[in-house]
Design an enzyme around this catalytic site. Structure first.
Site, mmCIF file in Angstrom:
data_model
loop_
_atom_site.group_PDB
_atom_site.id
_atom_site.type_symbol
_atom_site.label_atom_id
_atom_site.label_comp_id
_atom_site.label_asym_id
_atom_site.label_seq_id
_atom_site.Cartn_x
_atom_site.Cartn_y
_atom_site.Cartn_z
ATOM 1 N N SER A 509 41.498 33.922 48.085
ATOM 2 C CA SER A 509 42.789 33.243 48.264
ATOM 3 C C SER A 509 42.323 32.115 49.059
ATOM 4 O O SER A 509 41.794 31.261 48.915
ATOM 5 C CB SER A 509 43.388 34.573 49.009
ATOM 6 N N ASP A 596 47.335 36.630 37.814
ATOM 7 C CA ASP A 596 47.517 36.202 39.246
ATOM 8 C C ASP A 596 48.881 35.668 39.392
ATOM 9 O O ASP A 596 49.155 34.497 38.711
ATOM 10 C CB ASP A 596 46.426 35.165 39.621
ATOM 11 N N HIS A 628 45.611 38.618 41.880
ATOM 12 C CA HIS A 628 45.314 37.949 43.059
ATOM 13 C C HIS A 628 44.202 38.636 44.074
ATOM 14 O O HIS A 628 44.489 39.222 44.868
ATOM 15 C CB HIS A 628 46.547 37.588 43.961
#
Length: 897
Positions: A509, A596, A628
């Site tokens: 991330s 995602d 994600h």
């Protein structure tokens, strides 16, 4: 024939529950190399044997998570029973997003999304229910059956344990309306439409809504008083870069505890008058170093029990003397370890407590506060217990960044060293508005075991260190925030601990962004990098903020850059690694989830292609069933195995060659052949403006189909009966589908003269989706247990009724060789239009019929493909094939009998 595909997507959960679609991970082992053994990665990062234990409010049961088909699922046992006697309650294909008991101990409730889309629904299962024959477990009911909403839980009732107060963004995807949910019946009652940008509702101890939190468009936070008539009145406000939240009401319900840093650097605990907003300070960090981390309140006395502050380690301050005495008893039994009270009975007399440290595997005990008896329950990662002596301590360090700002970080150094400089792996945390903590970190321990020093920096912009430290990260993505990481590397090199030629960076991330930024903006610093779902284009990241994050949109602009201004655009452009990808020198491994919602797959594709074309070393892992981050252990372990080998190649560290068969198989499936990777561009095929002239009318009749759904090597039988009949000036086509013994129906209507679409209806359980076709619009409505939501779509071209009988309509198109066209279809689940590209690709013999092969491709997703093999004489598909991305690229095949 398309409705069967929609029904199969809706019933995907049912199919997974009924079938073992994942191979079990093989037992982990340890392999010895030198003095310190290479510990199997599965022991560090695979599924724990038991996790997430909770005692029921009545104290009679303990629930917990345990692997089933490679995924942690919920089990329950009587408190005095061994764990081997536990009853399985769920068979989910993805890990749950947390679970809890209802206060009457009747239900276990949990949240779960699909494929990583982060649209969480609320499910309930009754442990006392008998197992369903088809699945072998009790039925788990989806209480909020809508794939396109994200359910929030505001309050769990004690007065009526059958009630939850929840938020649903079904009316407006940006904002959650307040609902009362009845667990036993699934009945939903909307209590209040949220047209005031409310982000939270706070109930007092009588379960009366007394306060609400609102986030205006300027990014500020307001606390509102709710009067007897339901009116909202602002009583407290902080600016967009300040923090305020409500903790709980006092035991007499006259005042409320709130956490806020208004007018001060650190978040502190305040007492507020809920009608006037007047506040007084209750407590702040005694050492004046960090924010208030948490304040805990008793559900019995409704009084403050303790507060916590997270400095280098956790500090705890008690207000409840009995709780403090019990804590001290436990702390003496487990010196040097952190204690957490993970769950308790409704009378708070029996507690499940967890003990852990940086080098001790978490252990869970049942503590009786009356007798002071302590009973061991289970060890989290039992297999790791045997290797505790090989674990490396995590130490807190501090160093100065480029501008002199002090940065706190955690350092994990391998136990086996020869005094020479060692390889370094930098692992920045995600967020970025989060922080790293001290404790047992499986990833850091794994990498230290392989020979890396692991650095986890709490760079500026991390939370918990005060307002000024958080704000120091504003507009500093790729700049001073990255310097904080870079100067940590320089600090360790200067101390002689790290070999400057063997420095790698890995993160997920925001941590993945830091990897890309590090390799782009400091290309000579790193030897290699592993980017896990890291954003490379900050413009796209800002555009992909989900609707339910609307309250924080202004905060993103203030902290990252405001793309509505030229200055903000330049900040975002300059900080986006995608626009400077030519600067990358070090080998890079990119890890991406196809679903995602925030990091666009296309951007990862673009970076990989750019690096490939300039001859740089780049590898690519893409999981079609992840979002994600990788939630499924089989995907995550494969990714980690590939990362170990990749980093070892460039940093000279050890790595584990072996992996379980299912992990190896999945890694192979997820590894992209980058030589064949191309950027998917939208088709230039023009849209049909109106329906083409169709040849021939429909014929009444009945048709039978058989087929199968192939998912990860498994074949699930599917049958369908189609009925075509005239009624009231329309042709009505009905498809009755049977999947695993469950029947579903989809229906379509077409005008008898023109065969233009009139309506399609799909019904499954409590969900009824209706699509009505009009000359200038298409109206989609979804009825969930009597609650109807809808949307009017206005296509700028022809929209095909792709419901039951779609193939029979397409068979009447002018399907000459090479014929290509485009049209819209309405997606009932997303309530959006999809552009479909239709191409006649040739002919193929199916039995004795020379069929016309018609291929349909979703212009937004080239994996979403349907192929019809049409009998040109009977004008019907005698064979259909479809790949369904939403079902892990499952393949459906149907044959007309």
């Amino acid at each position: 024939m398309k409705p069967i595909l929609k029904v199969l997507q809706i019933t995907w959960i049912v199919l997974v529950l009924a079938n073992n679609l994942q191979a079990q991970t093989k037992p982990a082992t340890a392999k010895t190399t030198g003095t310190i053994p290479i510990i199997d990665r599965d022991i560090f990062l695979g599924n724990p044997e038991i996790a997430g234990g909770q005692i029921s409010p009545n104290g009679k049961f303990i629930s917990f998570l345990k692997p089933y088909n490679g995924v942690l699922n919920i089990y329950v046992k009587k408190t005095e029973e061994p764990f081997e006697k536990a009853k399985q309650l769920t068979a989910n294909e993805r890990p749950v997003g947390g679970y809890f008991w209802s206060y009457d101990s009747k239900y276990i409730l949990y949240q779960k999304d699909k494929g990583g889309d982060e649209n969480y629904n609320i499910y309930a299962v009754n442990p006392a229910d008998e197992a369903v024959k088809a699945t072998g477990i009790p039925e788990a009911r989806n209480l909020t059956p809508n794939d396109k909403i994200r359910a929030l839980i505001y309050a769990v009732s004690k007065k009526d344990p059958d009630v939850l107060m929840i938020g649903l963004n079904d009316r407006d995807p940006k904002w959650h309306d307040l609902y009362q949910l009845n667990i036993s019946t699934g009945k939903l009652v909307r209590l209040r439409e949220n047209k005031d940008r409310i982000t939270n509702w706070i109930f007092d101890w009588t379960e009366t809504p007394r306060l609400a939190v609102r986030n205006p468009e300027d990014g500020s936070t307001e606390i509102l008083h709710i009067d007897a008539q339901g009116n909202l009145n602002k009583i407290y406000e902080v600016g967009p870069l300040e923090n305020a939240g409500v903790n709980a009401f006092t035991s007499d319900n006259k005042k409320a505890y709130i956490s806020s840093n208004k007018g001060t650097n650190f978040i502190q605990l305040l007492l507020m008058d809920p009608e006037t907003g007047t506040t007084t300070v209750v407590e702040k960090d005694p050492l004046n170093r960090v924010d208030l981390e948490d304040a805990s309140f008793s559900n019995v006395t409704h009084k403050l029990q303790y507060t916590t502050y997270y400095d280098d380690r956790l500090r705890i301050y008690f207000d409840d003397k009995k709780a403090e005495a019990d804590y001290n008893i436990l702390h003496k039994k487990f010196p040097g370890r952190q204690l957490a009270w993970s769950s308790s009975t409704s009378d708070e007399q029996k507690l499940l407590i967890t003990t852990t440290s940086d080098v001790h595997v978490p252990e869970v005990y049942l503590f009786d506060r009356a007798t002071k008896k302590l009973v061991f329950e289970y060890t989290f990662r039992q297999k790791l217990k045997a290797f505790e002596s090989n674990l490396s301590p995590m130490q807190s360090i501090r160093y100065k960044s480029s501008d002199g700002l002090e940065i706190q970080a955690y350092l994990t150094v391998p136990k086996q060293t020869d005094g020479k400089p060692m390889p370094l792996l930098v692992f920045p945390h995600g967020g970025p508005w989060a922080r790293d903590y001290w404790g047992l970190n499986g990833f850091a321990q794994l990498m230290a075991n392989l020979g890396f020093i692991v650095l986890a920096p709490n760079f500026r912009g991390s939370t918990g260190f005060g307002k000024s430290f958080l704000d120091a990260g504003n507009l500093q993505w790729g700049k001073l925030m990255q310097d904080d990481i870079t100067w940590g590397v320089k600090y360790l090199i200067a101390k002689g601990m790290v070999d400057p030629k063997r420095v790698a960076i890995m993160g997920g991330s925001y941590g993945g962004y830091a990897v890309l930024a590090g390799l782009t903006f400091t290309p000579d610093l790193y030897t290699a990098g592993v980017d896990i779902v890291g954003p490379s284009n900050l413009f796209t990241l800002m555009a992909s903020i989900p609707p339910y994050w609307e309250s924080g949109r202004k905060i993103f602009a203030l902290r990252m850059g405001d793309q509505s201004t030229e200055e903000g655009k330049k900040i975002l452009h300059d900080a986006s690694p995608l626009f400077s990808v030519d600067k990358i020198k070090a080998p890079l491994l990119i890890v991406q989830g196809a679903n995602d919602p925030r990091v666009n797959k296309g951007e990862s594709d673009q970076i990989v292609i750019a690096l490939r074309d300039k001859g740089a070393q780049v590898d690519y892992i893409l999981a079609d069933d992840e979002g994600h981050g990788f939630a499924k252990p089989v995907n995550n372990l494969g990714m980690v195995a590939a990362s170990e080998k990749f980093l070892a190649k460039y940093c000279g560290t050890r790595y584990q060659e072996s992996m379980a068969d299912d992990v190896a198989k999945r890694l192979k499936e997820n590894t992209v052949d980058i030589s064949k990777l191309v950027l998917v561009k939208k088709s230039a095929v023009p849209l049909l403006k109106t329906q083409p002239v169709l040849s021939g009318d429909l014929t009444a009749g009945r048709y039978n189909y058989t087929g199968d759904l192939q998912v990860q090597g498994q074949k699930l039988p599917v049958t369908m009966t189609r009925t075509v009949a005239r009624s009231g000036g329309n042709w009505n086509i009905s498809d009755s589908v049977t999947v695993m013994g469950q029947a579903f129906t989809a229906m379509s209507s077409f005008d008898q003269g023109s065969l233009s679409g009139v309506q399609q209806v799909a019904v499954q359980g409590p969900v009824k989706t209706t699509i009505d076709y009009h000359p200038d619009s298409v109206i989609v409505s979804v009825d969930v247990s009597g609650k109807i939501t809808g949307k009017t779509l206005q296509p700028d071209g022809f929209c095909l009724n792709d419901g039951a009988g779609e193939d029979m309509i397409l068979a009447r198109f002018p399907l000459t060789a090479g014929y290509t066209t485009a049209f819209y279809v309405a997606d009932g689940q997303t309530q959006k239009l999809k552009k479909i590209i239709l191409t006649v690709t040739g002919n193929e013999m199916i039995g004795s019929v020379n069929t016309t092969v018609v291929k349909q491709v979703n212009d937004e997703n080239d994996k979403d493909v349907t192929v019809y093999y049409i009998d040109p004489a009977k004008k019907i598909a005698i064979k259909t094939e479809q790949v369904i991305p939403a079902m892990m690229n499952a393949k459906l095949t149907m044959i007309l009998q």
